[in-house]
Write a protein that holds these residues in place. Structure first.
Motif, PDB file in Angstrom:
ATOM      1  N   LEU A  17      34.561  39.643  19.460  1.00 40.80           N
ATOM      2  CA  LEU A  17      35.816  40.364  19.605  1.00 40.80           C
ATOM      3  C   LEU A  17      36.545  39.560  20.796  1.00 40.80           C
ATOM      4  O   LEU A  17      37.709  39.030  20.597  1.00 40.80           O
ATOM      5  N   LEU A  18      35.895  39.478  21.852  1.00 35.39           N
ATOM      6  CA  LEU A  18      36.709  38.749  23.072  1.00 35.39           C
ATOM      7  C   LEU A  18      37.026  37.458  22.640  1.00 35.39           C
ATOM      8  O   LEU A  18      38.117  37.027  23.122  1.00 35.39           O
ATOM      9  N   ARG A  19      36.324  36.788  22.006  1.00 36.79           N
ATOM     10  CA  ARG A  19      36.563  35.313  21.620  1.00 36.79           C
ATOM     11  C   ARG A  19      37.903  35.247  20.703  1.00 36.79           C
ATOM     12  O   ARG A  19      38.424  34.105  20.832  1.00 36.79           O
ATOM     13  N   ARG A  20      38.236  36.353  20.086  1.00 36.66           N
ATOM     14  CA  ARG A  20      39.234  36.317  19.280  1.00 36.66           C
ATOM     15  C   ARG A  20      40.477  36.545  20.046  1.00 36.66           C
ATOM     16  O   ARG A  20      41.733  36.599  19.658  1.00 36.66           O
ATOM     17  N   VAL A  21      40.631  37.081  21.336  1.00 35.12           N
ATOM     18  CA  VAL A  21      41.439  37.628  22.252  1.00 35.12           C
ATOM     19  C   VAL A  21      42.023  36.562  23.014  1.00 35.12           C
ATOM     20  O   VAL A  21      41.108  35.930  23.708  1.00 35.12           O
ATOM     21  N   ALA A  22      43.499  36.240  23.175  1.00 29.85           N
ATOM     22  CA  ALA A  22      43.848  35.196  24.066  1.00 29.85           C
ATOM     23  C   ALA A  22      43.787  35.703  25.451  1.00 29.85           C
ATOM     24  O   ALA A  22      44.158  36.671  25.936  1.00 29.85           O
ATOM     25  N   VAL A  23      43.326  34.568  26.333  1.00 30.40           N
ATOM     26  CA  VAL A  23      42.993  34.798  27.734  1.00 30.40           C
ATOM     27  C   VAL A  23      44.563  34.929  28.351  1.00 30.40           C
ATOM     28  O   VAL A  23      45.456  34.259  28.008  1.00 30.40           O
ATOM     29  N   THR A  24      44.572  35.813  29.410  1.00 25.13           N
ATOM     30  CA  THR A  24      45.705  35.654  30.233  1.00 25.13           C
ATOM     31  C   THR A  24      45.703  35.411  31.488  1.00 25.13           C
ATOM     32  O   THR A  24      45.203  34.112  31.713  1.00 25.13           O
ATOM     33  N   GLU A  25      45.713  36.125  32.712  1.00 18.92           N
ATOM     34  CA  GLU A  25      46.200  35.461  33.945  1.00 18.92           C
ATOM     35  C   GLU A  25      45.152  35.655  34.987  1.00 18.92           C
ATOM     36  O   GLU A  25      44.204  36.615  34.748  1.00 18.92           O
ATOM     37  N   TYR A  26      44.849  34.830  35.907  1.00 15.08           N
ATOM     38  CA  TYR A  26      44.115  35.113  37.126  1.00 15.08           C
ATOM     39  C   TYR A  26      44.970  35.587  37.934  1.00 15.08           C
ATOM     40  O   TYR A  26      45.699  35.097  38.913  1.00 15.08           O
ATOM     41  N   GLN A  27      45.130  37.156  37.860  1.00 16.49           N
ATOM     42  CA  GLN A  27      46.063  37.627  38.340  1.00 16.49           C
ATOM     43  C   GLN A  27      45.913  37.895  39.855  1.00 16.49           C
ATOM     44  O   GLN A  27      46.906  37.819  40.693  1.00 16.49           O
ATOM     45  N   ILE A  28      44.637  38.121  40.429  1.00 12.05           N
ATOM     46  CA  ILE A  28      44.782  38.465  41.798  1.00 12.05           C
ATOM     47  C   ILE A  28      44.969  36.892  42.683  1.00 12.05           C
ATOM     48  O   ILE A  28      45.599  37.075  43.527  1.00 12.05           O
ATOM     49  N   ALA A  29      44.540  35.895  42.236  1.00  5.12           N
ATOM     50  CA  ALA A  29      44.863  34.461  42.767  1.00  5.12           C
ATOM     51  C   ALA A  29      46.395  34.648  42.704  1.00  5.12           C
ATOM     52  O   ALA A  29      47.021  33.848  43.666  1.00  5.12           O
ATOM     53  N   ALA A  30      47.068  34.729  41.583  1.00 10.71           N
ATOM     54  CA  ALA A  30      48.473  34.681  41.389  1.00 10.71           C
ATOM     55  C   ALA A  30      49.257  35.333  42.383  1.00 10.71           C
ATOM     56  O   ALA A  30      50.315  35.070  43.029  1.00 10.71           O
ATOM     57  N   LEU A  31      48.889  36.597  42.392  1.00  9.78           N
ATOM     58  CA  LEU A  31      49.695  37.614  43.099  1.00  9.78           C
ATOM     59  C   LEU A  31      49.164  38.473  44.496  1.00  9.78           C
ATOM     60  O   LEU A  31      50.060  39.151  45.327  1.00  9.78           O
ATOM     61  N   GLY A  32      47.751  38.359  44.621  1.00  8.57           N
ATOM     62  CA  GLY A  32      47.146  38.934  45.813  1.00  8.57           C
ATOM     63  C   GLY A  32      46.188  39.860  45.789  1.00  8.57           C
ATOM     64  O   GLY A  32      46.073  40.494  44.787  1.00  8.57           O
ATOM     65  N   ALA A  33      45.808  40.201  47.031  1.00  9.46           N
ATOM     66  CA  ALA A  33      44.548  41.133  46.918  1.00  9.46           C
ATOM     67  C   ALA A  33      45.041  42.528  46.469  1.00  9.46           C
ATOM     68  O   ALA A  33      44.077  43.510  46.249  1.00  9.46           O
ATOM     69  N   GLN A  34      46.163  42.867  46.727  1.00  9.78           N
ATOM     70  CA  GLN A  34      46.919  44.218  46.200  1.00  9.78           C
ATOM     71  C   GLN A  34      46.630  44.553  44.457  1.00  9.78           C
ATOM     72  O   GLN A  34      46.797  45.638  44.342  1.00  9.78           O
ATOM     73  N   GLU A  35      46.472  43.505  43.824  1.00 13.40           N
ATOM     74  CA  GLU A  35      46.370  43.545  42.363  1.00 13.40           C
ATOM     75  C   GLU A  35      44.882  44.371  42.128  1.00 13.40           C
ATOM     76  O   GLU A  35      44.182  44.320  42.776  1.00 13.40           O
ATOM     77  N   PRO A  36      45.141  45.066  40.766  1.00 10.73           N
ATOM     78  CA  PRO A  36      43.869  45.688  40.334  1.00 10.73           C
ATOM     79  C   PRO A  36      42.532  45.060  40.668  1.00 10.73           C
ATOM     80  O   PRO A  36      42.614  43.700  40.168  1.00 10.73           O
ATOM     81  N   GLN A  37      41.447  45.548  41.172  1.00  7.57           N
ATOM     82  CA  GLN A  37      40.260  44.725  41.521  1.00  7.57           C
ATOM     83  C   GLN A  37      39.610  44.562  40.226  1.00  7.57           C
ATOM     84  O   GLN A  37      38.655  45.683  39.864  1.00  7.57           O
ATOM     85  N   ARG A  38      39.719  43.794  39.281  1.00  7.21           N
ATOM     86  CA  ARG A  38      38.900  43.632  37.989  1.00  7.21           C
ATOM     87  C   ARG A  38      38.510  42.098  37.741  1.00  7.21           C
ATOM     88  O   ARG A  38      39.030  41.380  38.508  1.00  7.21           O
TER      89      ARG A  38
END
Length: 451
Positions: free
Chosen positions: A281-302
């Motif tokens: 199922l994961l391979r069917r889902v489009a990948v999104t963002e490197y969110q922590i690198a884009a916005l900083g350490a305050q982003e959800p840690q996932r």
């Protein structure tokens, strides 16, 4: 011959003379009825079918040109303000679908759903790229609001809620901080007085789900209800809690059980609990963002990049299920959703809404706020996602991740542009130029003359 026999003979002769005319009239009527039935069967198909543009009176050349242009934006280039004056593709991949008169006349996919290994756009080894498909699953982002809208409209039909009722009618605690007069209609038309988002983000300020829910309900207004238009995710967070209160169902179950599952939209779902998806199922889902690198350490840690869980941080904080974001779906499933609306609330024999309720999608409640036309939930008359197809009878919406839905009622047409423009980062691009282009080529396919 007796007088009685004479009269009978005369009557029989008159009937024989009239019979050809009667038979001709009957044959003509049957032929006309047959034509009407044939015409009705062609224009009111209960389900979507694939067909050529010409089969429903469209021009094919503009749709072929649309596909070439969608592919063109995969090329790294300085697209001006749309690529923030940097050299980038506008998206790594996309899926497009155009439907007209119950017929899918264009459906294609370009690019890749997984391509970059970091926020800077460093490419993965080519063998690790994943090709975009026509059934690729995208994070819908704010297109989720349209599904929450339909769930709310079902409750209008059922008498569970009323547009002019206050939110506090259903959520008494909502009345605090001067919100006692906010109505359900104001939530649906973004005129409630809320700011755009919770401040701080829910994942920052409150550690548990219940505390986050209470924080949303207690949020103060920044405008007097009904006096200004302000697009706000908070409206749909509040609407979620209203719907869950009146139906006693979680929002994901409500949407699934009341319309997506009955309509056969089996690729439309929330990832409740932000769970790791199985590999297939994961391979069917489009990948999104490197969110922590884009916005900083305050982003959800996932796990990075965000892949298979909702991109929106506040929806993630609500366990992946929110009224404003969190839904995943495909172009094929969205096509069913759009056609259901064009069919005045039914699809494949399933009644989702009453026709009079569907009309409310196309009624502008925000006439006093020029430039912000709104039916229930849906935006109206917007060029940035409809291009020259814009009108007060063209309803649609966009999603932050790069998704777009447009439904043109007068021509019985809809068009979808789904991308994941936030891979590898949200700062790379704005895809409004592409949204407008899809509307433009759809209009040209309809035979419209454009400047």
């Amino acid at each position: 011959m007796s007088p009685s026999n004479l009269r009978l003979n005369l009557l029989l002769r008159l009937l024989l003379l009239a019979l050809p005319t009667v038979l001709l009239a009957r044959a003509t009527d049957e032929k006309h009825t047959s034509k009407l039935k044939h015409k009705h069967s062609k224009t009111a198909s209960p389900t979507l079918v694939y067909g050529t543009p010409e089969s429903v009176g469209l021009l094919s050349a503009p749709l072929l040109e649309l596909e070439r242009n969608i592919s063109g934006y995969l090329v790294p280039k300085n697209y001006g303000l749309y690529s923030n004056n940097q050299v980038h593709p506008l998206y790594p991949g996309a899926t497009v679908l155009v439907g007209h008169q119950n017929t899918i006349v264009s459906h294609f996919a370009v690019g890749y759903t997984r391509e970059y290994e970091d926020v800077n756009g460093t490419e993965l080894p080519v063998e690790e790229w994943i090709k975009t498909e026509k059934d690729t699953i995208y994070d819908m982002a704010s297109l989720t609001k349209m599904f929450t809208t339909i769930a709310a409209m079902q409750q209008l039909d059922a008498g569970g809620i009323k547009l002019d009722a206050t939110v506090a009618t259903y959520l008494p605690d909502f009345a605090g901080n001067g919100k006692e007069d906010v109505t359900i209609l104001q939530l649906l038309t973004h005129t409630s007085g809320f700011d755009a988002d919770p401040v701080p983000g829910l994942w920052i300020g409150w550690p548990t789900y219940e505390e986050r829910k209470k924080a949303i309900i207690a949020t103060e207004l920044i405008n007097v209800p009904g006096t200004k238009y302000k697009y706000s995710d908070l409206n749909y967070m509040a609407l979620q809690f209203v719907l869950e209160e009146v139906t006693a169902l979680p929002l994901d179950e409500l949407i699934r059980d009341r319309f997506t599952a009955p309509l056969g939209m089996n690729d439309t779902w929330y990832n409740r609990g932000n769970e790791k998806l199985d590999e297939a199922l994961l391979r069917r889902v489009a990948v999104t963002e490197y969110q922590i690198a884009a916005l900083g350490a305050q982003e959800p840690q996932r796990e990075q990049p965000v892949w298979g869980t909702v991109h929106d941080e506040n929806a993630w904080s609500l366990n992946g299920v929110a009224g404003h974001a969190g839904l995943f779906s495909t172009a094929g499933d969205l096509a069913i959703f759009c056609q259901m609306i064009l069919n005045n609330g039914t699809y494949n024999g399933v009644r989702v809404l009453q026709p009079s309720t569907v009309d409310l999608i196309f009624h502008n409640y925000n006439a006093r706020f020029p430039g912000n036309a709104h039916g229930l939930g849906f935006e109206l008359n917007e060029y940035y996602w409809a291009g020259p197809m814009q009108s007060l009878q063209t309803a649609g919406h966009t999603g932050y991740t790069g998704t777009t839905m447009a439904i043109d009622r007068p021509s019985n047409t809809f068009f979808l542009f789904l991308s994941h423009r936030v891979h590898p980062t949200r700062t790379w691009s704005n895809v409004n130029i592409v949204r407008e282009m899809v509307g433009r080529y759809t209009a040209l396919a309809l035979g419209r003359q454009l400047a």
